[in-house]
Structure formats: structure tokens, C-alpha cells
Design a protein around this motif. Structure first.
Motif, PDB file in Angstrom:
ATOM      1  N   GLU A 100      51.442  -1.973  10.495  1.00  0.00           N
ATOM      2  CA  GLU A 100      50.337  -2.269  11.402  1.00  0.00           C
ATOM      3  C   GLU A 100      49.907  -1.013  12.169  1.00  0.00           C
ATOM      4  O   GLU A 100      48.707  -0.770  12.355  1.00  0.00           O
ATOM      5  CB  GLU A 100      50.758  -3.368  12.388  1.00  0.00           C
ATOM      6  CG  GLU A 100      49.642  -3.890  13.264  1.00  0.00           C
ATOM      7  CD  GLU A 100      48.580  -4.639  12.482  1.00  0.00           C
ATOM      8  OE1 GLU A 100      47.441  -4.746  12.993  1.00  0.00           O
ATOM      9  OE2 GLU A 100      48.874  -5.113  11.365  1.00  0.00           O
ATOM     10  N   PHE A 122      56.873  -4.309   9.066  1.00  0.00           N
ATOM     11  CA  PHE A 122      55.498  -4.745   9.279  1.00  0.00           C
ATOM     12  C   PHE A 122      54.891  -4.101  10.523  1.00  0.00           C
ATOM     13  O   PHE A 122      53.673  -3.901  10.592  1.00  0.00           O
ATOM     14  CB  PHE A 122      55.431  -6.267   9.375  1.00  0.00           C
ATOM     15  CG  PHE A 122      55.526  -6.956   8.044  1.00  0.00           C
ATOM     16  CD1 PHE A 122      54.456  -6.952   7.172  1.00  0.00           C
ATOM     17  CD2 PHE A 122      56.687  -7.583   7.645  1.00  0.00           C
ATOM     18  CE1 PHE A 122      54.536  -7.567   5.939  1.00  0.00           C
ATOM     19  CE2 PHE A 122      56.784  -8.201   6.422  1.00  0.00           C
ATOM     20  CZ  PHE A 122      55.705  -8.189   5.555  1.00  0.00           C
ATOM     21  N   ARG A 176      49.620  -5.313   2.932  1.00  0.00           N
ATOM     22  CA  ARG A 176      50.317  -6.270   3.793  1.00  0.00           C
ATOM     23  C   ARG A 176      50.401  -7.650   3.132  1.00  0.00           C
ATOM     24  O   ARG A 176      51.454  -8.291   3.135  1.00  0.00           O
ATOM     25  CB  ARG A 176      49.597  -6.379   5.141  1.00  0.00           C
ATOM     26  CG  ARG A 176      50.361  -7.215   6.153  1.00  0.00           C
ATOM     27  CD  ARG A 176      49.593  -7.372   7.461  1.00  0.00           C
ATOM     28  NE  ARG A 176      50.386  -8.045   8.462  1.00  0.00           N
ATOM     29  CZ  ARG A 176      50.577  -9.365   8.520  1.00  0.00           C
ATOM     30  NH1 ARG A 176      50.010 -10.145   7.609  1.00  0.00           N
ATOM     31  NH2 ARG A 176      51.326  -9.896   9.468  1.00  0.00           N
TER      32      ARG A 176
END
Length: 429
Positions: A281, A277, A67
Motif C-alpha cells: 500500500e 500488504f 494486490r
């Protein structure tokens, strides 16, 4: 020694977690020939806790590294806020960019023009995204200007050349000084229709960002030349706004909309990458849950090992009870025995995970060399190296969770040991 002193000593010796309790727990952890099977189970419990904690720490560090690296690469090329015109062409981009740069929290604003093209070289043709920017703005992107492998960005505005990524240069078979043909479907309008625009540009620089998607598809061109090539003289596609804090775009967005001084449509980096994203996650959370089960299984192994130990030590427990040991003392002995396996295993797992995270890329290269395979393909994972970023709070939570599970796993066998009736245990001895 007086009777009072002896009573005081006896009372001190039977205090909670006294020395004899630790001595007995340590003795039960050491193997004898008759207890080999129990010691083997304890050894497997230790290995399970150690490997579970290490795996959880390593995987979470790699996910955090993914990330962080992707966020750094994406925000190193694209602005934190994108300002696009509404109703009319963005021909006053210099004035708008100057107004935006005067806002608090804004680093700089970069006007740009971009378009999809086909680039052709000696080794083949590939699709690419050409972005026209000014040299002064390009030098404000350290991810690009600080990672030039060959060539230079000096006099970029007047060079009438093109800068491309390393993967794109390799696939086209070109280097600095070679010509690449840039083909755009939006070309000249003739009596026979629109003809593609074809123009050759020399390669002035080859850069390597470290993200395969950008290194294989991105090309930079001087802003003036890009405007001429895409038939957009005097206008730009939009303005990229780079802020001091990428996480503050929510509060800064209304100020940018007002500071632009004209009708604009503003989007931030979270909106443009929300799917990517969010998926990352979700994957991170699911991996945490799945790998936590490994630690839980290892904790259950402690229960089975301790239960067998209690069964094997029934005679010893009965003798201790007849000698005056309390139920609490017996329970603490077995709690110490089981918790020692979990705590030492957790600490060993932390050390193993920490060492692996520090050397994750070297380990990947070694395994790839031994197996003759590519374990981390840049085409699939976007990045050219395997990242690992250990978060101190997250790592501490993993360690505490493993210790708590290990401690809880010892309570039931220890309670069973404390409840053992000495008469029943010694009846058939």
C-alpha cells in the motif's frame, strides 16, 4: 434588418463562449510557418499530458492487480481465520470444526497439520512446507483442486501419496508416479538421540496455483498420513476457517472464538500478512505521488506554451480589443486554446492506458521476446503473469485531476492576454 434586431444579434454573438471564440481558439491551435515553435511546444504539452495520464493509469492498474492477485492466491490457500489451541492439544478438531461451520458467515472449517521438511528427488533436494488435509477439504479449495496439471486428487485420503506444485516438481525432476523422499528432523527417538524421519511417497498430483512461492514450496499430504509422519496421531496443528466475506473477519472473530467451545488463539489474514500488504500500500501511494508529478510537469508545459502564444499574438489581441472584444472574451479564447490541449491529451492518455491494461501480459511477453530478457521474474514478483486491474473510481479521479490541472495551467496566460493594453501592443506596429 432593424436596429433592434442588429443589436440583438450583436449581443448574441458576444455571449460567453460564442462561436467566434471557439473559431479563434481553433485557429491558434493550427500551425503556421511563423508559429512552428509555439506549435511544437503545444505538441509536447499534448504528449506530456497523454503519456503522464496513461502511465499513471497503467501503473495504478498494475498495483491494483498485484494486490488483488496476491490476495486471491493467499486467501485461496490459507483460511481467513486461523484457530490454534491454547493449553492442550487440538484432539477434538472434528467437533470444533463442526461447531465453527454452523456459524453464520462461515463457509467451511478445515483441520490441518503442517511441518517443514526436506524433499528430495533425482534433480536435487529442496525445503518444502507439507500440509496434511482431507480430500473433502482439499476439493473445497478451487485454487488447488481446479488447477491440477497432471495426476488427480481422486482417492487422495487412501493413496498415501503427495501432491506438489509445478515448480517444485520441475526442480526435483519428478512427475506423477515418481517417488520423492520426505525428510523431517523430528523423527524417531532412540538411545543415540532423535534420528531424522525419512519416507518415500509417490507423487499423485501436480498443481499450479500461479504464485511461485506456493508452486515451489507447497506440498499436500493426506491428513491421516501426515499425522503419522509428524508423530501427531489424533491431533492437528490448527483449523483454517474460510468465511463468505474476507473483509468481515473483524466482526466474525469474536463469534469464532466463542463458537470454538474451548480455549483458542484466533488470528485473521490481515494480522498474518500485515507487513506485506502495508508495504504494498505504501509503494502504491508513493508511485501515485511520483507519477502525478509527470502530469504536473506536462501542465507546466502548457503554461509556457500559452505564455509564448500570448506574446506572439499581442497585435491580434490589441486589434480584437479595438474592434469591441471584451477582456472576458479574450480570456476565454486562450482558456479554450490551452484547455483543449489538456482535455484532448487526457482523453488520449485514458484510451492509451486502457488499451495497454487490456493487453499488458501480451505486451510483456512481446518485449521479453524482443529483448531476450525476463521482465517479470516469478521468483522476484511471486506471480507468474503481469496483472492489471483498472479501478473505475481511481481511473476517473486520474482523468479529472489531469483535466483540472490543465485548466488551471491556462488561467494565468489567459489572464495576461486579457490584461494586455491595446495602445501598448500597437504602439510600435
Amino acid at each position: 434588418m432593424s436596429a433592434g434586431a442588429k443589436a440583438t444579434q450583436r449581443k448574441g454573438d458576444t455571449r460567453p463562449f460564442a462561436g467566434f471564440e471557439w473559431m479563434l481558439a481553433g485557429r491558434y491551435l493550427r500551425s503556421r510557418r511563423r508559429e512552428t515553435f509555439i506549435s511544437v511546444i503545444a505538441g509536447f504539452s499534448f504528449l506530456g499530458i497523454m503519456l503522464g495520464v496513461a502511465t499513471l493509469i497503467i501503473v495504478m492498474a498494475v498495483m491494483n492487480g498485484f494486490r488483488a492477485e496476491l490476495l486471491t492466491k493467499i486467501l485461496g490457500i490459507n483460511g481467513h481465520l486461523l484457530v490454534q489451541p491454547i493449553g492442550s492439544e487440538l484432539d477434538d478438531y472434528d467437533a470444533v470444526a463442526a461447531r465453527l461451520e454452523n456459524l453464520d458467515g462461515v463457509k467451511f472449517a478445515m483441520p490441518f497439520i503442517e511441518g517443514q521438511v526436506l524433499v528430495s528427488g533425482p534433480a536435487g533436494s529442496l525445503g518444502a512446507l507439507v500440509r496434511g488435509v482431507r480430500e473433502t477439504d482439499l476439493r473445497k479449495l478451487p485454487l488447488v483442486s481446479g488447477n491440477v496439471r497432471t495426476g488427480t486428487f481422486d482417492n487422495f485420503d487412501s493413496s498415501n501419496g503427495i501432491a506438489i506444485g509445478t515448480r517444485l516438481a520441475r526442480q526435483l525432476g519428478v512427475s506423477v508416479g515418481d517417488l520423492v523422499r520426505v525428510i523431517s528432523p523430528n523423527g524417531n527417538v532412540t538411545a543415540l538421540g532423535v534420528t531424522p524421519r525419512v519416507k518415500a511417497y509417490p507423487v499423485t498430483a501436480v498443481f499450479e496455483i500461479g504464485m511461485s512461492e506456493y508452486d515451489g514450496t507447497m506440498a499436500f499430504m493426506p491428513l491421516n498420513e501426515a499425522q503419522l509422519y509428524f508423530n501427531q496421531e489424533g491431533i492437528v496443528t490448527g483449523i483454517e476457517v474460510f468465511t463468505d466475506d474476507p473483509d468481515s473477519v473483524g466482526t466474525l472473530r469474536p463469534k469464532v472464538e466463542e463458537g470454538a467451545g474451548r480455549p483458542t488463539f484466533v488470528t485473521d489474514w490481515r494480522q498474518r500478512n500485515v507487513t506485506f500488504f502495508s508495504a504494498l500500500e505504501v509503494e502504491r501511494n508513493v508511485m501515485f505521488i511520483i507519477l502525478t508529478l509527470i502530469v504536473l510537469v506536462a501542465a507546466l508545459n502548457i503554461i509556457s506554451g500559452m505564455t509564448m502564444l500570448v506574446k506572439d499574438k499581442g497585435r491580434d489581441i490589441a486589434i480584437l480589443r479595438t474592434m469591441g472584444a471584451t477582456r472576458g472574451a479574450i480570456m476565454r479564447v486562450f482558456v479554450i486554446t490551452g484547455a483543449s490541449i489538456g482535455i484532448v491529451g487526457t482523453l488520449a492518455g485514458f484510451v492509451l492506458g486502457f488499451v495497454v491494461c487490456l493487453n499488458i501480459e501480451s505486451i510483456r511477453q512481446a518485449i521479453s521476446w524482443m529483448t531476450r530478457t525476463e521482465l517479470f521474474s516469478p521468483e522476484l514478483y511471486f506471480l507468474s503473469r503481469l496483472p492489471a486491474d483498472m479501478d473505475s473510481g481511481e481511473t476517473m479521479s486520474v482523468v479529472v485531476m489531469a483535466m483540472v490541472l490543465s485548466l488551471l495551467a491556462t488561467l494565468y496566460p489567459a489572464w495576461r492576454a486579457a490584461r494586455l493594453d491595446p495602445v501598448e501592443a500597437l504602439r510600435y506596429e
